[in-house]
Design an enzyme around this catalytic site. Structure first.
Site, PDB file in Angstrom:
ATOM      1  N   CYS A   2      -0.307  11.701   8.712  1.00  0.00           N
ATOM      2  CA  CYS A   2       0.421  12.725   9.470  1.00  0.00           C
ATOM      3  C   CYS A   2       1.935  12.578   9.275  1.00  0.00           C
ATOM      4  O   CYS A   2       2.430  11.522   8.958  1.00  0.00           O
ATOM      5  CB  CYS A   2       0.120  12.556  10.955  1.00  0.00           C
ATOM      6  SG  CYS A   2      -1.629  12.570  11.318  1.00  0.00           S
ATOM      7  N   TRP A  78      -3.243  14.947   9.372  1.00  0.00           N
ATOM      8  CA  TRP A  78      -4.368  14.565   8.526  1.00  0.00           C
ATOM      9  C   TRP A  78      -5.486  14.193   9.487  1.00  0.00           C
ATOM     10  O   TRP A  78      -5.367  13.227  10.247  1.00  0.00           O
ATOM     11  CB  TRP A  78      -4.027  13.388   7.607  1.00  0.00           C
ATOM     12  CG  TRP A  78      -5.178  13.013   6.773  1.00  0.00           C
ATOM     13  CD1 TRP A  78      -5.703  13.730   5.756  1.00  0.00           C
ATOM     14  CD2 TRP A  78      -6.018  11.865   6.920  1.00  0.00           C
ATOM     15  NE1 TRP A  78      -6.806  13.104   5.245  1.00  0.00           N
ATOM     16  CE2 TRP A  78      -7.023  11.964   5.938  1.00  0.00           C
ATOM     17  CE3 TRP A  78      -6.007  10.781   7.776  1.00  0.00           C
ATOM     18  CZ2 TRP A  78      -8.007  11.000   5.787  1.00  0.00           C
ATOM     19  CZ3 TRP A  78      -6.986   9.814   7.625  1.00  0.00           C
ATOM     20  CH2 TRP A  78      -7.977   9.935   6.659  1.00  0.00           C
ATOM     21  N   ASN A 102       0.861  10.268  15.162  1.00  0.00           N
ATOM     22  CA  ASN A 102       0.352   9.797  13.875  1.00  0.00           C
ATOM     23  C   ASN A 102      -0.359   8.481  14.154  1.00  0.00           C
ATOM     24  O   ASN A 102       0.211   7.577  14.745  1.00  0.00           O
ATOM     25  CB  ASN A 102       1.513   9.579  12.893  1.00  0.00           C
ATOM     26  CG  ASN A 102       1.034   8.999  11.572  1.00  0.00           C
ATOM     27  OD1 ASN A 102      -0.155   9.047  11.268  1.00  0.00           O
ATOM     28  ND2 ASN A 102       1.944   8.414  10.821  1.00  0.00           N
ATOM     29  N   GLY A 103      -1.640   8.389  13.741  1.00  0.00           N
ATOM     30  CA  GLY A 103      -2.350   7.110  13.946  1.00  0.00           C
ATOM     31  C   GLY A 103      -3.677   7.340  14.652  1.00  0.00           C
ATOM     32  O   GLY A 103      -4.248   8.415  14.605  1.00  0.00           O
ATOM     33  N   GLU A 486      -7.133  -9.246  -8.699  1.00  0.00           N
ATOM     34  CA  GLU A 486      -6.061  -8.236  -8.793  1.00  0.00           C
ATOM     35  C   GLU A 486      -4.720  -8.868  -8.450  1.00  0.00           C
ATOM     36  O   GLU A 486      -3.706  -8.589  -9.092  1.00  0.00           O
ATOM     37  CB  GLU A 486      -6.381  -7.064  -7.868  1.00  0.00           C
ATOM     38  CG  GLU A 486      -5.252  -6.068  -7.665  1.00  0.00           C
ATOM     39  CD  GLU A 486      -4.765  -5.387  -8.937  1.00  0.00           C
ATOM     40  OE1 GLU A 486      -5.368  -5.604 -10.007  1.00  0.00           O
ATOM     41  OE2 GLU A 486      -3.770  -4.653  -8.859  1.00  0.00           O
ATOM     42  N   LYS A 490      -1.409  -8.846 -10.844  1.00  0.00           N
ATOM     43  CA  LYS A 490      -0.109  -8.307 -10.393  1.00  0.00           C
ATOM     44  C   LYS A 490       1.000  -9.328 -10.650  1.00  0.00           C
ATOM     45  O   LYS A 490       2.083  -8.977 -11.107  1.00  0.00           O
ATOM     46  CB  LYS A 490      -0.192  -7.948  -8.904  1.00  0.00           C
ATOM     47  CG  LYS A 490      -0.918  -6.630  -8.663  1.00  0.00           C
ATOM     48  CD  LYS A 490      -0.044  -5.470  -9.082  1.00  0.00           C
ATOM     49  CE  LYS A 490      -0.744  -4.179  -9.390  1.00  0.00           C
ATOM     50  NZ  LYS A 490      -1.713  -4.199 -10.465  1.00  0.00           N
ATOM     51  N   HIS A 509     -15.819 -26.659  -9.404  1.00  0.00           N
ATOM     52  CA  HIS A 509     -16.316 -26.617 -10.789  1.00  0.00           C
ATOM     53  C   HIS A 509     -15.176 -26.608 -11.777  1.00  0.00           C
ATOM     54  O   HIS A 509     -15.317 -26.109 -12.890  1.00  0.00           O
ATOM     55  CB  HIS A 509     -17.226 -25.388 -10.963  1.00  0.00           C
ATOM     56  CG  HIS A 509     -18.367 -25.361 -10.001  1.00  0.00           C
ATOM     57  ND1 HIS A 509     -19.467 -26.176 -10.114  1.00  0.00           N
ATOM     58  CD2 HIS A 509     -18.529 -24.657  -8.837  1.00  0.00           C
ATOM     59  CE1 HIS A 509     -20.286 -25.958  -9.096  1.00  0.00           C
ATOM     60  NE2 HIS A 509     -19.743 -25.043  -8.302  1.00  0.00           N
ATOM     61  N   LYS A 608       1.738   2.232 -19.510  1.00  0.00           N
ATOM     62  CA  LYS A 608       1.020   2.759 -18.345  1.00  0.00           C
ATOM     63  C   LYS A 608      -0.419   3.110 -18.708  1.00  0.00           C
ATOM     64  O   LYS A 608      -1.331   2.933 -17.920  1.00  0.00           O
ATOM     65  CB  LYS A 608       1.742   3.997 -17.781  1.00  0.00           C
ATOM     66  CG  LYS A 608       1.093   4.598 -16.538  1.00  0.00           C
ATOM     67  CD  LYS A 608       1.035   3.596 -15.406  1.00  0.00           C
ATOM     68  CE  LYS A 608       0.220   4.089 -14.234  1.00  0.00           C
ATOM     69  NZ  LYS A 608      -0.102   2.988 -13.272  1.00  0.00           N
TER      70      LYS A 608
HETATM   71  C1  AGP Z   1      -2.765  -2.510 -13.883  1.00  0.00           C
HETATM   72  O1  AGP Z   1      -1.654  -2.832 -13.069  1.00  0.00           O
HETATM   73  C2  AGP Z   1      -2.380  -2.307 -15.326  1.00  0.00           C
HETATM   74  N1  AGP Z   1      -1.408  -1.292 -15.475  1.00  0.00           N
HETATM   75  C3  AGP Z   1      -3.579  -2.140 -16.236  1.00  0.00           C
HETATM   76  O2  AGP Z   1      -4.402  -3.260 -16.072  1.00  0.00           O
HETATM   77  C4  AGP Z   1      -4.449  -0.894 -15.966  1.00  0.00           C
HETATM   78  O3  AGP Z   1      -5.146  -1.025 -14.754  1.00  0.00           O
HETATM   79  C5  AGP Z   1      -5.461  -0.773 -17.113  1.00  0.00           C
HETATM   80  O4  AGP Z   1      -4.753  -0.600 -18.304  1.00  0.00           O
HETATM   81  C6  AGP Z   1      -6.457   0.393 -16.916  1.00  0.00           C
HETATM   82  O5  AGP Z   1      -5.739   1.595 -16.873  1.00  0.00           O
HETATM   83  P1  AGP Z   1      -6.532   2.911 -16.380  1.00  0.00           P
HETATM   84  O6  AGP Z   1      -6.914   2.673 -14.962  1.00  0.00           O
HETATM   85  O7  AGP Z   1      -5.571   4.019 -16.560  1.00  0.00           O
HETATM   86  O8  AGP Z   1      -7.749   3.053 -17.253  1.00  0.00           O
END
Ligand code: AGP
Length: 613
Positions: A2, A78, A102-103, A486, A490, A509, A608
């Site tokens: 919202c 929303w 909102n919430g 993940e 990062k 292990h 990207k």
């Molecule tokens: C994630 O932070 C990276 N930019 C990279 O691992 C990405 O997730 C991966 O290349 C897959 O990209 P996609 O989700 O566009 O397929």
């Protein structure tokens, strides 16, 4: 999520409020409305105009409306409690007292029961209207809106940001919050209260941020802020100096940070098309696959790369638990060359933010060639993967500019939760009651995410301690394990630090040998079924001189006792915990990279979208 705008000043409130709501449209919404004073001075009343749909619908209605007052509030909603409709749109008004919210008010059922027993009647299905009833009841006693808020606040539980007005005090706005953001712009002869600086920056760059458990009293153009105990708080007025580039980044230093903070809206937008708010059930719209096709599925592969692959690993836990279908996960570059065995009645799900990742596209094509039904979870409509899959569910995150994926990841986790719930219900593994409870948990998620993101500065402080280690071992169990994976990715891709994600049960292990005071252990351990075992893993590490940062639920003394740093998350269900835990691991990596002066939005060597092998 919202959007809220409140105004007092010399301009026409209608113009300022609607323009402000337009600047908040990115937050996602399904209805909107304004409440503005009208009528002769000394005898003004609140006029409310609301509309389902986009702001254009509200603007159409407002064309024929005029308001003589200088005070008003507005909202883009929303839907969480009550379907998207005009009657459920905010502002909600009871006996000349109006508010926007909102919430989520978690104890709304108890409040509704109490109000109904006093004879209250309700004009909407929302939790927000109940707060208007409570304030209206209180202001009949206090004859003062601020005092009424002080009396009502202790009755509310949940995450909320609320702005209220009362027609008997035509120059007063009262704003208060616990979680979702509120910021107040101090103009020449005007005050603007909003969810986000975006709605304010056109009028003033002097702003005051309201913190949790504070109450802001706007009286004319004077602002005072109090604690809920009634003590005056000295608040710093900040000056927002946005360059054009920063306006593009909505005031954030990097696209990645903007996208991290957009995640509540991204998750809300991912879920909105697929949740029936009346029946509190999941209805996957425009899937491109029929229910009959899905009913026949007795095995699922989820195939992706990088962050999307870690979402796939989380999806395995969720779908197997909810729908009792065997799920295999594959890194796309492995899947496409290992000669996968695809039995009949197999569904291959691809996850790809870009929809153009070469390995994932190749995996999709191979799956189709081997006779599998295919489903794409993607963020870019009409991308190659989106077009070539049999079925599709969109992440709906909006453009993700930062190379490091954030909002697409959490949107995917939300979509996978809904997909698991849908399949579970389809296969008679998830009762209507359990599905409804799970939907409620998911609807509460965006507001919970906002309350976690409000603690960004603490994650920044924790990150400064993290950056001096020679490496970080992220660990988790169950559906927290992919969040550990993940988090490590990062840190690698942003801070260029060595980091590994490990299943916590694997410590003995091998990884236990890594532990010394230069290797940080970061354990994702919410209060779920794995908590005790994760805690004992930490005690083992501690006993060997390990340095520990943990992410847990609430104010957890046991975790704090074994941790050098502890990051707290709201209490949430097992399938919501990983989405909340993604936020601190993203912010830790972001702040380390920012402190190291790295190109956060374009980390070295990375693209990207990896459209080549
Ligand atoms: C994630 O932070 C990276 N930019 C990279 O691992 C990405 O997730 C991966 O290349 C897959 O990209 P996609 O989700 O566009 O397929």
């Amino acid at each position: 999520m919202c959007g809220i705008v409140g105004y007092f000043g010399q301009k026409n409130p209608k113009d300022v409020i609607v323009a402000g709501l337009k600047r908040l449209e990115y937050r996602g919404y399904d209805s909107a409305g304004v409440a503005i004073l009208d009528g002769p001075l000394g005898d003004q009343h609140i006029k409310v105009v609301r509309a389902q749909g986009k702001l254009a619908e509200l603007s159409k209605k407002l064309e024929t409306e005029s308001f003589s007052g200088r005070l008003g509030i507005g909202h883009t909603r929303w839907a969480t409690h009550g379907v998207p409709s005009e009657r459920n749109a905010h502002p909600h008004t009871v006996d000349g007292l109006s508010l926007v919210h909102n919430g989520i008010i978690e104890n709304y059922q108890d409040i509704k029961k109490e109000l109904a027993s006093e004879g209250a009647t309700f004009n909407s299905d929302t939790d927000s209207e109940l707060v208007a009833h409570l304030l209206s009841r209180a202001v009949r006693e206090t004859k003062d809106l601020f005092k009424a808020v002080e009396n009502v606040l202790p009755l509310l539980r949940g995450a909320y940001a609320i702005v209220a007005m009362w027609e008997k005090q035509p120059d007063v706005l009262v704003a208060f919050k616990n979680g979702p953001p509120l910021v107040i712009g101090l103009g020449e002869k005007e005050v603007i209260v909003a969810s986000d600086v975006q709605a304010i920056i056109s009028y003033t760059n002097k702003v005051v941020y309201i913190d949790d458990h504070e109450i802001a009293l706007v009286k004319g153009t004077d602002l005072k802020v109090f604690t809920t105990a009634g003590h005056l708080v000295k608040k710093e007025t900040q000056t927002i100096n946005w360059s054009a580039d920063q306006v593009e980044k909505a005031g954030f230093k990097h696209f990645m940070l903007k996208e991290i903070h957009e995640q509540p809206r991204a998750v809300a937008s991912a879920m909105a098309p697929h949740i029936n708010l009346e029946t509190k059930s999941v209805e996957l719209k425009d899937l491109g696959l029929t229910t009959e096709q899905l009913k026949k599925i007795d095995r699922i592969f989820i195939v992706a790369c990088g962050t999307s692959y870690y979402a796939a690993v989380a999806g395995k836990y969720v779908i197997e638990k909810l729908a009792h279908i065997p799920v295999e996960t594959d890194i796309a570059s492995e899947f496409r060359y290992r000669g996968p065995v695809i039995p009949p009645n197999t569904l291959v799900v691809t996850i790809s933010q870009s929809g153009e990742t070469a390995d994932t596209l190749a995996a999709l094509r191979l799956a189709k060639k081997l006779g599998a039904l295919t489903l794409s979870i993607c963020n870019v409509r009409a991308s190659s993967i989106d077009r070539e899959a049999n079925g599709r569910i969109y992440m709906n995150s909006g453009p993700e500019i930062g190379v490091a994926s954030t909002k697409a990841f959490v949107s995917t986790l939300a979509v996978l939760n809904l997909f698991g719930m849908f399949l579970g219900s389809l296969r008679g593994r998830l009762s209507a009651q359990d599905q409804s409870a799970a939907v409620e948990n998911m609807l509460a998620l965006p507001a919970q995410m906002e309350s976690v993101l409000a603690y960004d500065k603490f994650f920044g402080e924790a990150a400064m301690k993290l950056k001096d280690y020679r490496g970080v071992l992220f660990m988790g169990r169950g559906v927290s394990y992919p969040i550990a994976l993940e988090g490590a990715l990062k840190l690698k891709e942003l801070a260029y630090m060595h980091a590994e994600g490990y299943a916590a049960g694997e410590m003995k292990h091998g990884p236990l040998a890594l532990i010394d005071d230069r290797m940080l252990i970061l354990m994702v351990c919410p209060s779920d079924e794995h908590y005790e075992k994760s805690l004992s893993n930490l005690e083992e590490a501690r006993a060997r001189g390990g340095k520990i940062m943990s992410i847990g639920t609430g104010d957890n003394a046991a975790l704090k006792a074994v941790s050098d740093d502890y990051l707290s998350l709201p209490d949430a269900s097992w399938m919501v915990n990983p989405i909340l835990a993604a936020l601190p691991v993203q912010l830790l990596a972001y702040h380390v990279a920012e402190a190291l002066g790295h190109d956060v939005d374009q980390p070295r060597n990375l693209a990207k979208s990896v459209t080549v092998e």
